[in-house]
Design a protein around this motif. Structure first.
Motif, PDB file in Angstrom:
ATOM      1  N   ASP A  93       0.845  -1.198   0.000  1.00 14.20           N
ATOM      2  CA  ASP A  93       0.000   0.000   0.000  1.00 14.20           C
ATOM      3  C   ASP A  93       0.880   1.246   0.000  1.00 14.20           C
ATOM      4  OD1 ASP A  93      -1.811   2.048   0.454  1.00 14.20           O
ATOM      5  OD2 ASP A  93      -2.770   1.073   2.165  1.00 14.20           O
ATOM      6  N   SER A  95       0.040   4.222   0.102  1.00 12.68           N
ATOM      7  CA  SER A  95      -0.476   5.310   0.939  1.00 12.68           C
ATOM      8  C   SER A  95       0.128   5.311   2.339  1.00 12.68           C
ATOM      9  CB  SER A  95      -2.002   5.261   1.023  1.00 12.68           C
ATOM     10  OG  SER A  95      -2.430   4.121   1.737  1.00 12.68           O
ATOM     11  N   GLU A  97       3.338   3.818   2.822  1.00 12.89           N
ATOM     12  CA  GLU A  97       4.751   3.478   2.610  1.00 12.89           C
ATOM     13  C   GLU A  97       5.645   4.629   3.058  1.00 12.89           C
ATOM     14  OE1 GLU A  97       7.755   1.573   2.338  1.00 12.89           O
ATOM     15  OE2 GLU A  97       6.099   0.444   1.476  1.00 12.89           O
ATOM     16  N   SER A 106       0.366   7.907  -4.311  1.00 14.62           N
ATOM     17  CA  SER A 106      -0.722   8.287  -3.410  1.00 14.62           C
ATOM     18  C   SER A 106      -0.428   9.604  -2.703  1.00 14.62           C
ATOM     19  CB  SER A 106      -0.960   7.184  -2.387  1.00 14.62           C
ATOM     20  OG  SER A 106       0.210   6.955  -1.641  1.00 14.62           O
TER      21      SER A 106
END
Length: 110
Positions: A93, A95, A97, A106
């Motif tokens: 993901d 978002s 990281e 993101s």
């Protein structure tokens, strides 16, 4: 691709032998990765050229192409690390990281 993993990889190897074009071979590999890797939604292939640069090939859509461009511009990211450090990088993901401080897709959209 149907069957167990060994059969699927054998089928992939046979199909790659029939490819005569470099880009077509990479596109076949990307399609196979999306079929064979659980949870994989997008993909591209990073190719190290002359031990100095990394180029992106056969993106499954505009998203991996954009992510690859961002990483190349920033000089960091999971694909860059995988290529230079010869290791697998998993990013479930973007978002959440935080291993790479430059913008991820993101974060750029926020």
């Amino acid at each position: 691709m149907d069957g167990d993993l060994a059969s699927q990889l054998s089928e992939l190897a046979r199909s790659l032998q029939d490819e005569e074009d470099f880009e077509a071979t990479l596109a076949t590999m990307v399609a196979a990765a999306l079929d064979l890797i659980p949870g994989a939604a997008e993909a591209s292939i990073s190719v190290v050229e002359a031990r100095r640069t990394i180029s992106s090939h056969a993106p499954s859509s505009a998203l991996p192409a954009a992510v690859d461009r961002m990483q190349q511009k920033a000089g960091q990211g999971p694909c860059m690390d995988a290529a230079w450090e010869k290791k697998v990088e998993r990013v479930p993901d973007f978002s959440v990281e935080d291993r790479w401080p430059s913008p991820t897709p993101s974060r750029s959209a926020a």
